[in-house]
Design a protein around this motif. Structure first.
Motif, PDB file in Angstrom:
ATOM      1  N   ARG A  27      29.893 -58.910  25.635  1.00 51.65           N
ATOM      2  CA  ARG A  27      29.728 -58.807  23.776  1.00 51.65           C
ATOM      3  C   ARG A  27      29.401 -57.865  23.080  1.00 51.65           C
ATOM      4  N   LYS A  28      30.386 -57.114  22.708  1.00 49.05           N
ATOM      5  CA  LYS A  28      30.361 -55.787  21.719  1.00 49.05           C
ATOM      6  C   LYS A  28      28.748 -55.710  21.059  1.00 49.05           C
ATOM      7  N   PRO A  29      28.294 -57.026  20.435  1.00 50.28           N
ATOM      8  CA  PRO A  29      26.941 -56.370  19.919  1.00 50.28           C
ATOM      9  C   PRO A  29      25.153 -55.940  21.327  1.00 50.28           C
ATOM     10  N   TYR A  30      26.026 -56.370  22.355  1.00 50.89           N
ATOM     11  CA  TYR A  30      24.762 -55.864  22.868  1.00 50.89           C
ATOM     12  C   TYR A  30      25.639 -54.556  24.064  1.00 50.89           C
ATOM     13  N   PHE A  31      27.120 -54.733  23.818  1.00 52.93           N
ATOM     14  CA  PHE A  31      27.208 -52.962  24.773  1.00 52.93           C
ATOM     15  C   PHE A  31      27.095 -52.222  23.586  1.00 52.93           C
ATOM     16  N   ASP A  32      26.788 -51.948  22.208  1.00 51.22           N
ATOM     17  CA  ASP A  32      26.810 -51.427  21.171  1.00 51.22           C
ATOM     18  C   ASP A  32      25.226 -50.780  21.536  1.00 51.22           C
ATOM     19  N   LEU A  33      24.501 -51.851  21.776  1.00 57.13           N
ATOM     20  CA  LEU A  33      22.710 -51.616  22.030  1.00 57.13           C
ATOM     21  C   LEU A  33      22.626 -50.371  23.809  1.00 57.13           C
ATOM     22  N   ILE A  34      23.125 -51.068  24.290  1.00 55.89           N
ATOM     23  CA  ILE A  34      23.052 -50.067  25.745  1.00 55.89           C
ATOM     24  C   ILE A  34      23.792 -48.910  25.460  1.00 55.89           C
ATOM     25  N   ALA A  35      24.849 -48.593  24.617  1.00 53.30           N
ATOM     26  CA  ALA A  35      25.390 -47.194  24.331  1.00 53.30           C
ATOM     27  C   ALA A  35      24.374 -46.576  23.873  1.00 53.30           C
ATOM     28  N   SER A  36      23.544 -46.923  22.187  1.00 49.20           N
ATOM     29  CA  SER A  36      22.409 -46.621  22.217  1.00 49.20           C
ATOM     30  C   SER A  36      21.486 -46.400  22.938  1.00 49.20           C
ATOM     31  N   GLY A  37      21.261 -46.983  23.693  1.00 45.20           N
ATOM     32  CA  GLY A  37      19.927 -46.845  24.888  1.00 45.20           C
ATOM     33  C   GLY A  37      19.070 -47.400  24.424  1.00 45.20           C
ATOM     34  N   ILE A  38      19.148 -48.382  22.880  1.00 47.29           N
ATOM     35  CA  ILE A  38      17.868 -49.381  23.277  1.00 47.29           C
ATOM     36  C   ILE A  38      18.130 -50.383  24.242  1.00 47.29           C
ATOM     37  N   LYS A  39      18.940 -50.821  24.378  1.00 44.31           N
ATOM     38  CA  LYS A  39      18.674 -52.203  25.364  1.00 44.31           C
ATOM     39  C   LYS A  39      19.011 -51.996  26.726  1.00 44.31           C
TER      40      LYS A  39
END
Length: 236
Positions: free
Chosen positions: A132-144
């Motif tokens: 899902r998009k929210p988790y995709f963005d978290l990985i992209a940001s380095g947080i997840k």
């Protein structure tokens, strides 16, 4: 209505929600007396579940549900059409299992980062996971840095050092697996893993994160085991 809800989520590319609603539809049909069932809708529910599972990295289960749908005594045109073009939506084609083992991105796909290679093509075949998009963005940001999945047989094949692409719609994020840890339950997993590395701000309240995860995966899936997949972004 649950059958139509699952189909809608497939079209939107939200495969976790599609799986959730398709499983509800299958359970509903299974509990309905034989004389009151809609066999065509039951077949579509099985197809939807198979499509969702294929996108979520469980090809063996996906094939089983697909075969169950195609064995329906009432194969109406809509069922044939869905079986012929499973899960078709713009920019989204379902992975197909190959006879040589492993999973491929489809006919004519090339070995490499643009698809899922057969295990005979490389020691550690590249994989892709839709997210899902929210988790995709978290990985992209380095947080997840930790992705949580149920321990389907196909998911247990993921190993450290393996390339893992996260896909959301038309976006693709290349990562590499640094570790894979297995747990008996989501609760045990959250006791050992950093909740923020799994869910970002949602992880500040581990019980809330646990509730969200369990809303995605029902108890029978959790009983298969839980994988915490540690990843790092790959700069191409």
């Amino acid at each position: 209505m649950t059958t139509y809800t699952a189909s809608s989520y497939l079209w939107l590319g939200d495969y976790e929600q599609a799986r959730h609603h398709a499983e509800r539809a299958v359970r509903s049909h299974d509990s309905t007396p034989a004389g009151q069932r809609s066999l065509s809708r039951e077949a579509i529910a099985h197809l939807d579940l198979g499509i969702a599972l294929a996108h979520l990295g469980a090809p063996d289960e996906a094939i089983a549900y697909g075969l169950r749908a195609l064995s329906s005594p009432r194969m109406v045109t809509s069922v044939h059409a869905r079986a012929g073009r499973p899960g078709h939506r713009p920019g989204c084609e379902i992975p197909r299992k190959q006879t040589g083992g492993g999973v491929s991105g489809g006919p004519g796909s090339n070995a490499g980062r643009n698809g899922i290679m057969s295990e005979t093509d490389a020691t550690l075949a590249a994989r892709e996971l839709r997210i899902r998009k929210p988790y995709f963005d978290l990985i992209a940001s380095g947080i997840k840095t930790v992705e949580v999945r149920v321990a389907y047989a196909s998911m247990r094949k993921i190993q450290p050092g393996q390339d893992l692409d996260f896909v959301c719609g038309e976006e693709r994020l290349p990562t590499r697996v640094v570790r894979v840890s297995q747990y008996a339950s989501f609760e045990e997993m959250l006791e050992q893993e950093d909740p923020i590395a799994i869910g970002g701000d949602l992880g500040k309240n581990p019980q809330e994160l646990l509730a969200v995860i369990r809303s995605i995966y029902p108890p029978e899936k959790e009983r298969l085991g839980v994988l915490a997949i540690g990843v790092e972004k790959v700069i191409l």
